[in-house]
Scaffold this motif. Structure first.
Motif, PDB file in Angstrom:
ATOM      1  N   ALA A  94       0.833  -1.205   0.000  1.00 20.55           N
ATOM      2  CA  ALA A  94       0.000   0.000   0.000  1.00 20.55           C
ATOM      3  C   ALA A  94       0.869   1.257   0.000  1.00 20.55           C
ATOM      4  N   ALA A  95       1.936   1.254   0.812  1.00 20.59           N
ATOM      5  CA  ALA A  95       2.837   2.409   0.856  1.00 20.59           C
ATOM      6  C   ALA A  95       3.504   2.623  -0.496  1.00 20.59           C
ATOM      7  N   SER A  96       3.904   1.540  -1.158  1.00 15.21           N
ATOM      8  CA  SER A  96       4.530   1.647  -2.475  1.00 15.21           C
ATOM      9  C   SER A  96       3.547   2.177  -3.505  1.00 15.21           C
ATOM     10  N   PHE A  97       2.295   1.745  -3.431  1.00 16.22           N
ATOM     11  CA  PHE A  97       1.277   2.203  -4.381  1.00 16.22           C
ATOM     12  C   PHE A  97       1.064   3.713  -4.263  1.00 16.22           C
ATOM     13  N   TYR A  98       0.936   4.208  -3.046  1.00 17.06           N
ATOM     14  CA  TYR A  98       0.689   5.640  -2.865  1.00 17.06           C
ATOM     15  C   TYR A  98       1.913   6.476  -3.234  1.00 17.06           C
ATOM     16  N   ALA A  99       3.113   5.954  -2.996  1.00 18.95           N
ATOM     17  CA  ALA A  99       4.320   6.684  -3.385  1.00 18.95           C
ATOM     18  C   ALA A  99       4.449   6.736  -4.900  1.00 18.95           C
ATOM     19  N   THR A 100       4.147   5.640  -5.570  1.00 23.90           N
ATOM     20  CA  THR A 100       4.229   5.594  -7.029  1.00 23.90           C
ATOM     21  C   THR A 100       3.202   6.523  -7.671  1.00 23.90           C
ATOM     22  N   ALA A 101       2.027   6.643  -7.040  1.00 18.64           N
ATOM     23  CA  ALA A 101       0.992   7.524  -7.585  1.00 18.64           C
ATOM     24  C   ALA A 101       1.447   8.974  -7.615  1.00 18.64           C
ATOM     25  N   SER A 102       2.400   9.339  -6.745  1.00 24.15           N
ATOM     26  CA  SER A 102       2.874  10.723  -6.701  1.00 24.15           C
ATOM     27  C   SER A 102       3.717  11.089  -7.919  1.00 24.15           C
ATOM     28  N   LEU A 103       4.151  10.089  -8.700  1.00 22.18           N
ATOM     29  CA  LEU A 103       4.959  10.374  -9.886  1.00 22.18           C
ATOM     30  C   LEU A 103       4.155  11.087 -10.964  1.00 22.18           C
ATOM     31  N   ASP A 104       2.851  10.937 -10.941  1.00 16.95           N
ATOM     32  CA  ASP A 104       2.010  11.510 -11.989  1.00 16.95           C
ATOM     33  C   ASP A 104       1.091  12.568 -11.392  1.00 16.95           C
ATOM     34  N   ARG A 105       1.700  13.558 -10.746  1.00 18.49           N
ATOM     35  CA  ARG A 105       0.946  14.663 -10.179  1.00 18.49           C
ATOM     36  C   ARG A 105       0.326  15.514 -11.297  1.00 18.49           C
ATOM     37  N   ALA A 106      -0.625  16.332 -10.918  1.00 25.56           N
ATOM     38  CA  ALA A 106      -1.237  17.298 -11.844  1.00 25.56           C
ATOM     39  C   ALA A 106      -1.725  16.628 -13.126  1.00 25.56           C
ATOM     40  N   LYS A 107      -2.474  15.538 -12.961  1.00 23.82           N
ATOM     41  CA  LYS A 107      -2.909  14.771 -14.126  1.00 23.82           C
ATOM     42  C   LYS A 107      -3.792  15.576 -15.073  1.00 23.82           C
ATOM     43  N   ALA A 108      -4.483  16.584 -14.533  1.00 22.39           N
ATOM     44  CA  ALA A 108      -5.407  17.334 -15.376  1.00 22.39           C
ATOM     45  C   ALA A 108      -4.697  18.328 -16.288  1.00 22.39           C
ATOM     46  N   ASN A 109      -3.464  18.655 -15.974  1.00 20.80           N
ATOM     47  CA  ASN A 109      -2.751  19.649 -16.770  1.00 20.80           C
ATOM     48  C   ASN A 109      -2.282  19.057 -18.092  1.00 20.80           C
ATOM     49  N   PRO A 110      -2.378  19.792 -19.180  1.00 22.28           N
ATOM     50  CA  PRO A 110      -1.870  19.279 -20.459  1.00 22.28           C
ATOM     51  C   PRO A 110      -0.342  19.234 -20.452  1.00 22.28           C
ATOM     52  N   ALA A 111       0.197  18.348 -21.264  1.00 21.38           N
ATOM     53  CA  ALA A 111       1.656  18.230 -21.341  1.00 21.38           C
ATOM     54  C   ALA A 111       2.258  19.517 -21.881  1.00 21.38           C
ATOM     55  N   MET A 112       3.316  19.996 -21.229  1.00 21.49           N
ATOM     56  CA  MET A 112       4.018  21.199 -21.674  1.00 21.49           C
ATOM     57  C   MET A 112       5.227  20.856 -22.530  1.00 21.49           C
ATOM     58  N   ILE A 113       5.829  19.699 -22.248  1.00 17.99           N
ATOM     59  CA  ILE A 113       7.067  19.315 -22.927  1.00 17.99           C
ATOM     60  C   ILE A 113       6.950  17.870 -23.384  1.00 17.99           C
ATOM     61  N   VAL A 114       7.303  17.611 -24.628  1.00 19.62           N
ATOM     62  CA  VAL A 114       7.346  16.244 -25.150  1.00 19.62           C
ATOM     63  C   VAL A 114       8.781  15.754 -25.048  1.00 19.62           C
ATOM     64  N   VAL A 115       8.964  14.641 -24.353  1.00 22.43           N
ATOM     65  CA  VAL A 115      10.282  14.022 -24.203  1.00 22.43           C
ATOM     66  C   VAL A 115      10.310  12.789 -25.104  1.00 22.43           C
ATOM     67  N   ARG A 116      11.233  12.784 -26.053  1.00 21.29           N
ATOM     68  CA  ARG A 116      11.337  11.652 -26.982  1.00 21.29           C
ATOM     69  C   ARG A 116      12.710  11.012 -26.834  1.00 21.29           C
ATOM     70  N   GLY A 117      12.712   9.729 -26.481  1.00 20.45           N
ATOM     71  CA  GLY A 117      13.955   8.991 -26.361  1.00 20.45           C
ATOM     72  C   GLY A 117      14.406   8.465 -27.709  1.00 20.45           C
ATOM     73  N   GLN A 118      15.689   8.660 -28.025  1.00 15.82           N
ATOM     74  CA  GLN A 118      16.261   8.185 -29.277  1.00 15.82           C
ATOM     75  C   GLN A 118      17.556   7.436 -28.942  1.00 15.82           C
ATOM     76  N   GLN A 119      18.018   6.631 -29.854  1.00 11.99           N
ATOM     77  CA  GLN A 119      19.323   5.984 -29.653  1.00 11.99           C
ATOM     78  C   GLN A 119      20.437   6.906 -30.155  1.00 11.99           C
ATOM     79  N   TRP A 120      21.239   7.577 -29.249  1.00 16.22           N
ATOM     80  CA  TRP A 120      21.114   7.539 -27.812  1.00 16.22           C
ATOM     81  C   TRP A 120      21.196   8.968 -27.328  1.00 16.22           C
ATOM     82  N   TRP A 121      20.069   9.668 -27.389  1.00 13.79           N
ATOM     83  CA  TRP A 121      19.995  11.047 -26.949  1.00 13.79           C
ATOM     84  C   TRP A 121      18.535  11.386 -26.652  1.00 13.79           C
ATOM     85  N   TRP A 122      18.333  12.551 -26.042  1.00 14.45           N
ATOM     86  CA  TRP A 122      16.996  12.982 -25.640  1.00 14.45           C
ATOM     87  C   TRP A 122      16.568  14.199 -26.457  1.00 14.45           C
ATOM     88  N   GLN A 123      15.375  14.155 -27.001  1.00 16.42           N
ATOM     89  CA  GLN A 123      14.812  15.290 -27.730  1.00 16.42           C
ATOM     90  C   GLN A 123      13.684  15.886 -26.885  1.00 16.42           C
TER      91      GLN A 123
END
Length: 326
Positions: A94-123
């Motif tokens: 239960a403690a792990s579930f509630y801690a993991t849920a905190s990773l996705d705060r502000a669910k209602a807000n639209p994405a501001m930044i698109v993170v795209r993983g590439q081999q091997w760099w970040w866009q």
């Protein structure tokens, strides 16, 4: 206990500037507390088990084996241990579930930044309601302090995993699927992150930096990044621009304000303002840039940048141009 755990993680290479034990955001703090909770509970369980085992060994050495009554007593002890184990596991789950849920705060807000993983760099694509203000950068993510920043996570080729231990937990980037994550920095700083999912030959050289800065500094950075590349004023840089446009470089990279509009490699419009090149591989100096252009496959074998033949003079001019793209 916290000092001991920090020493353990330091020996495993997880301490220092990139550490889950130096939380600087709500999500990271929740995970840090979860780590210490697990260590505390498991430590107590270990001590109790060792204590009961020692008591049982000493008791058996001083008393003869009992009959039916002893078996019944031991049966009750085992039953109690099973119930206690179930309770502890349920509590930690239960403690792990509630801690993991905190990773996705502000669910209602639209994405501001698109993170795209590439081999091997970040866009990183900074979105805006006005498409003219949308821009891309690479390997260095800027965010304002004290605000929830919503990230949309995507992958182009294989599964990657976005992880900035000081600010949040891990979240996978899966081809064909969109995941989301919320970053929140409580104080200014530069936080190192990395890909946490094996993604190929250069997985260990797929790092990123998150620069958390005051809102007014972030606003100035945004405004500067939205602008086109400044025209080079140095003689070598001006010559380097001509070399860049005449070589295959312009077919793979974009430099806004010029004819270069390639999408295969990172956007280089303001590459000179970044701290590193090669996704954290080298410090962004003129010498490093020259070494990368001269032989990218020796520095980072398997990456998608081909060896472009240039003379020593052209190399000097190209490196000067890259450094002027601030």
């Amino acid at each position: 206990m916290k000092v001991a755990l920090a020493c353990i993680l330091f020996l495993s290479g997880c301490a220092g500037p990139q550490s889950a034990l130096d939380a600087n955001g709500p999500s990271a703090l929740a995970l840090e507390n979860l780590i210490f909770l697990f260590v505390a509970v498991c430590g107590i369980v270990f001590v109790l088990v060792m204590g009961v085992m020692t008591w049982a060994l000493l008791r058996r050495a001083t008393r003869p084996p009992g009959g039916l009554q002893t078996e019944r007593s031991m049966g009750r002890v085992v039953a109690g241990a099973v119930v206690a184990t179930f309770a502890v596991i349920t509590f930690l789950t239960a403690a792990s579930f509630y801690a993991t849920a905190s990773l996705d705060r502000a669910k209602a807000n639209p994405a501001m930044i698109v993170v795209r993983g590439q081999q091997w760099w970040w866009q990183f694509t900074y979105l805006d309601a006005n498409p003219a203000k949308t821009f891309q950068t690479a390997n260095e993510l800027h965010i304002p302090v004290g605000a929830d920043v919503r990230l949309r996570l995507e992958a182009s080729d294989v599964i990657h995993s976005f992880w900035v231990p000081n600010l949040t937990g891990k979240q996978d980037l899966v081809p064909g699927r969109e995941n989301a994550l919320t970053l929140h920095a409580s104080r200014p700083g530069v936080y190192r992150g990395q890909c946490a999912e094996f993604c190929g030959l250069q997985h260990s050289h797929m790092a990123l930096l998150v620069v958390a800065e005051a809102p007014e500094d972030y606003a100035r950075w945004l405004e500067a990044q939205r602008g086109a590349a400044a025209a080079p004023v140095d003689g070598d840089a001006a010559a380097g621009k001509l070399v860049f446009m005449s070589k295959p470089c312009a077919a793979c990279h974009t430099i806004r304000g010029t004819e270069a509009s390639g999408t295969t490699g990172p956007d280089l419009t303001h590459v000179g303002s970044r701290s590193t090149i090669g996704a954290g591989l080298l410090e962004n100096t003129r010498g490093s840039v020259a070494a990368w252009i001269a032989d990218p496959q020796t520095l980072k074998p398997g990456n998608n940048m081909p060896l472009v033949p240039v003379t020593s003079e052209e190399l000097r001019q190209l490196s000067a141009y890259m450094r002027e793209l601030q």
